[in-house]
Write a protein that holds these residues in place. Sequence first.
Motif, PDB file in Angstrom:
ATOM      1  N   ASN A  18      28.314  42.680  51.656  1.00  0.00           N
ATOM      2  CA  ASN A  18      27.741  43.279  50.453  1.00  0.00           C
ATOM      3  C   ASN A  18      28.701  43.050  49.289  1.00  0.00           C
ATOM      4  OD1 ASN A  18      25.569  44.583  51.971  1.00  0.00           O
ATOM      5  ND2 ASN A  18      27.160  45.950  52.735  1.00  0.00           N
ATOM      6  N   ASN A  19      28.171  43.080  48.074  1.00  0.00           N
ATOM      7  CA  ASN A  19      29.051  42.968  46.916  1.00  0.00           C
ATOM      8  C   ASN A  19      28.534  43.827  45.769  1.00  0.00           C
ATOM      9  OD1 ASN A  19      26.947  40.740  46.687  1.00  0.00           O
ATOM     10  ND2 ASN A  19      27.873  40.630  44.643  1.00  0.00           N
ATOM     11  N   SER A  20      29.437  44.241  44.917  1.00  0.00           N
ATOM     12  CA  SER A  20      29.097  45.014  43.724  1.00  0.00           C
ATOM     13  C   SER A  20      30.198  44.792  42.694  1.00  0.00           C
ATOM     14  CB  SER A  20      28.980  46.508  44.065  1.00  0.00           C
ATOM     15  OG  SER A  20      30.198  46.996  44.618  1.00  0.00           O
ATOM     16  N   HIS A  21      29.943  45.186  41.459  1.00  0.00           N
ATOM     17  CA  HIS A  21      30.947  45.041  40.401  1.00  0.00           C
ATOM     18  C   HIS A  21      32.170  45.878  40.777  1.00  0.00           C
ATOM     19  CE1 HIS A  21      32.641  44.521  36.416  1.00  0.00           C
ATOM     20  NE2 HIS A  21      32.842  45.826  36.364  1.00  0.00           N
ATOM     21  N   GLY A  22      33.279  45.210  40.961  1.00  0.00           N
ATOM     22  CA  GLY A  22      34.496  45.891  41.375  1.00  0.00           C
ATOM     23  C   GLY A  22      35.348  44.972  42.223  1.00  0.00           C
ATOM     24  N   LEU A  23      36.467  45.481  42.685  1.00  0.00           N
ATOM     25  CA  LEU A  23      37.388  44.654  43.467  1.00  0.00           C
ATOM     26  C   LEU A  23      38.032  45.468  44.575  1.00  0.00           C
ATOM     27  CD1 LEU A  23      38.782  41.787  43.569  1.00  0.00           C
ATOM     28  CD2 LEU A  23      40.683  42.871  42.337  1.00  0.00           C
ATOM     29  N   SER A  24      38.191  44.822  45.731  1.00  0.00           N
ATOM     30  CA  SER A  24      38.974  45.392  46.823  1.00  0.00           C
ATOM     31  C   SER A  24      39.465  44.249  47.699  1.00  0.00           C
ATOM     32  CB  SER A  24      38.151  46.373  47.659  1.00  0.00           C
ATOM     33  OG  SER A  24      38.944  46.929  48.702  1.00  0.00           O
ATOM     34  N   LEU A  25      40.762  44.245  47.979  1.00  0.00           N
ATOM     35  CA  LEU A  25      41.373  43.210  48.799  1.00  0.00           C
ATOM     36  C   LEU A  25      42.137  43.844  49.952  1.00  0.00           C
ATOM     37  CD1 LEU A  25      42.990  41.055  45.933  1.00  0.00           C
ATOM     38  CD2 LEU A  25      40.712  40.765  46.932  1.00  0.00           C
ATOM     39  N   PHE A  26      42.141  43.157  51.091  1.00  0.00           N
ATOM     40  CA  PHE A  26      42.977  43.551  52.225  1.00  0.00           C
ATOM     41  C   PHE A  26      44.031  42.466  52.371  1.00  0.00           C
ATOM     42  CE2 PHE A  26      44.143  43.784  56.742  1.00  0.00           C
ATOM     43  CZ  PHE A  26      44.370  45.148  56.886  1.00  0.00           C
ATOM     44  N   GLY A  31      52.552  40.613  58.634  1.00  0.00           N
ATOM     45  CA  GLY A  31      52.333  41.812  59.440  1.00  0.00           C
ATOM     46  C   GLY A  31      52.314  43.104  58.658  1.00  0.00           C
ATOM     47  N   PHE A  32      52.789  43.085  57.403  1.00  0.00           N
ATOM     48  CA  PHE A  32      52.690  44.278  56.550  1.00  0.00           C
ATOM     49  C   PHE A  32      51.333  44.230  55.851  1.00  0.00           C
ATOM     50  CE2 PHE A  32      53.062  46.400  52.423  1.00  0.00           C
ATOM     51  CZ  PHE A  32      53.456  47.671  52.846  1.00  0.00           C
ATOM     52  N   LYS A  33      50.483  45.203  56.156  1.00  0.00           N
ATOM     53  CA  LYS A  33      49.101  45.183  55.664  1.00  0.00           C
ATOM     54  C   LYS A  33      48.867  46.326  54.679  1.00  0.00           C
ATOM     55  CE  LYS A  33      47.683  43.266  60.117  1.00  0.00           C
ATOM     56  NZ  LYS A  33      46.895  43.459  61.360  1.00  0.00           N
ATOM     57  N   PHE A  34      48.151  46.025  53.604  1.00  0.00           N
ATOM     58  CA  PHE A  34      47.832  47.066  52.630  1.00  0.00           C
ATOM     59  C   PHE A  34      46.518  46.746  51.927  1.00  0.00           C
ATOM     60  CE2 PHE A  34      50.213  43.906  50.261  1.00  0.00           C
ATOM     61  CZ  PHE A  34      49.654  43.881  48.999  1.00  0.00           C
ATOM     62  N   LEU A  35      45.916  47.786  51.363  1.00  0.00           N
ATOM     63  CA  LEU A  35      44.711  47.647  50.546  1.00  0.00           C
ATOM     64  C   LEU A  35      45.112  47.536  49.081  1.00  0.00           C
ATOM     65  CD1 LEU A  35      42.083  50.222  51.901  1.00  0.00           C
ATOM     66  CD2 LEU A  35      41.619  47.820  51.374  1.00  0.00           C
ATOM     67  N   PHE A  36      44.370  46.711  48.355  1.00  0.00           N
ATOM     68  CA  PHE A  36      44.551  46.620  46.908  1.00  0.00           C
ATOM     69  C   PHE A  36      43.208  46.947  46.273  1.00  0.00           C
ATOM     70  CE2 PHE A  36      44.573  44.277  42.869  1.00  0.00           C
ATOM     71  CZ  PHE A  36      45.786  44.669  42.334  1.00  0.00           C
ATOM     72  N   ASP A  37      43.104  48.146  45.713  1.00  0.00           N
ATOM     73  CA  ASP A  37      41.868  48.658  45.100  1.00  0.00           C
ATOM     74  C   ASP A  37      40.765  48.902  46.142  1.00  0.00           C
ATOM     75  OD1 ASP A  37      43.037  48.735  42.618  1.00  0.00           O
ATOM     76  OD2 ASP A  37      42.124  46.893  41.893  1.00  0.00           O
ATOM     77  N   VAL A  38      39.778  49.733  45.748  1.00  0.00           N
ATOM     78  CA  VAL A  38      38.715  50.120  46.689  1.00  0.00           C
ATOM     79  C   VAL A  38      37.317  50.031  46.078  1.00  0.00           C
ATOM     80  CG1 VAL A  38      40.105  51.546  48.240  1.00  0.00           C
ATOM     81  CG2 VAL A  38      39.211  52.548  46.118  1.00  0.00           C
ATOM     82  N   GLY A  39      37.191  49.358  44.930  1.00  0.00           N
ATOM     83  CA  GLY A  39      35.875  49.163  44.340  1.00  0.00           C
ATOM     84  C   GLY A  39      35.217  50.461  43.889  1.00  0.00           C
ATOM     85  N   GLN A  40      33.895  50.398  43.661  1.00  0.00           N
ATOM     86  CA  GLN A  40      33.164  51.560  43.145  1.00  0.00           C
ATOM     87  C   GLN A  40      32.237  52.173  44.194  1.00  0.00           C
ATOM     88  OE1 GLN A  40      29.613  51.095  40.715  1.00  0.00           O
ATOM     89  NE2 GLN A  40      30.100  48.927  40.430  1.00  0.00           N
ATOM     90  N   HIS A  67      40.380  52.645  36.440  1.00  0.00           N
ATOM     91  CA  HIS A  67      38.969  52.500  36.078  1.00  0.00           C
ATOM     92  C   HIS A  67      38.066  52.635  37.305  1.00  0.00           C
ATOM     93  CE1 HIS A  67      39.907  50.221  32.061  1.00  0.00           C
ATOM     94  NE2 HIS A  67      40.152  51.511  32.002  1.00  0.00           N
ATOM     95  N   TYR A  68      36.829  53.092  37.056  1.00  0.00           N
ATOM     96  CA  TYR A  68      35.914  53.476  38.133  1.00  0.00           C
ATOM     97  C   TYR A  68      35.627  52.362  39.123  1.00  0.00           C
ATOM     98  CZ  TYR A  68      31.823  50.773  36.638  1.00  0.00           C
ATOM     99  OH  TYR A  68      30.963  49.749  36.380  1.00  0.00           O
ATOM    100  N   ASP A  69      35.535  51.117  38.635  1.00  0.00           N
ATOM    101  CA  ASP A  69      35.145  50.008  39.507  1.00  0.00           C
ATOM    102  C   ASP A  69      36.266  49.561  40.449  1.00  0.00           C
ATOM    103  OD1 ASP A  69      36.292  49.270  37.059  1.00  0.00           O
ATOM    104  OD2 ASP A  69      35.445  47.259  37.091  1.00  0.00           O
TER     105      ASP A  69
END
Length: 266
Positions: A18-26, A31-40, A67-69
Amino acid sequence: MVEISVLNDDRCTNEKCNNSHGLSLFVNVDGFKFLFDVGQDDNYIKNAKTLKIDLNEAKCLVLSHGHYDHTIGLKFLKNGTKIVCHPRCVVWRKKKSDGCYNGLPFKKDEFVSKFDVNFSKDPYFLTKDVVYLGEIERKFDFECKEFPSLFEDGTDDVAPDDSGVVINTKEGIVVISGCAHSGICNTIEYAKKVLKNENVLAVIGGFHLKKINSQVEETVKYFKKTQVKKLYLGHCTSDLVCQYFVEDLKTQFDVQILGAGLKISL
């Protein structure tokens, strides 16, 4: 090895996602794992399952800005998650276009009570090779001229909280941007300064460029001069601008457009 999975973007490259206006990266750095943003929304969770990514393996969440997105997805995040962000990430703001709220889904008190929040204006080392940039120096006069939001007092939301992440690799630095309200060129320059490394392997994320104008032209000139090897641009960057970058830079280095489901290995 740096591996980045696009959990959400304005566009999609995988028909199962799925996709929507916004951004989220894993992001996985040796081996060091993190999330970058979580979208809207909860697309980052749904798409992680589709891509067989265990979000519980993420050591923290880095918020590029408030910002919300990039932040409404916090509503679906488990309590106690470690979050790194700028102190101004929690301020109230609204969009100029329609007056709608454009901030976090929680007020500051609730935000800090639900999560393990580390506010930092300064660069914050997640590991010796992975750094949250903090407040980015703005040196180029062709950037940071237009802002889509207002603060509560009616002044321009100049996004002082806009930041990113820089990763040190043997081949050069990898710069990750959410929206680049601070300017993508400013972001790269500050990342080089923080890690004292002029060699740029890759730049990934949103550039907040909507139309072909002098800023886009100057940005392309900067990329040519900087000799970035790989470029992945997407969220909040128009189709027109994305194609302009691809056509103008494709003979010099690898340029790709982001989309939900895309996997990048560096």
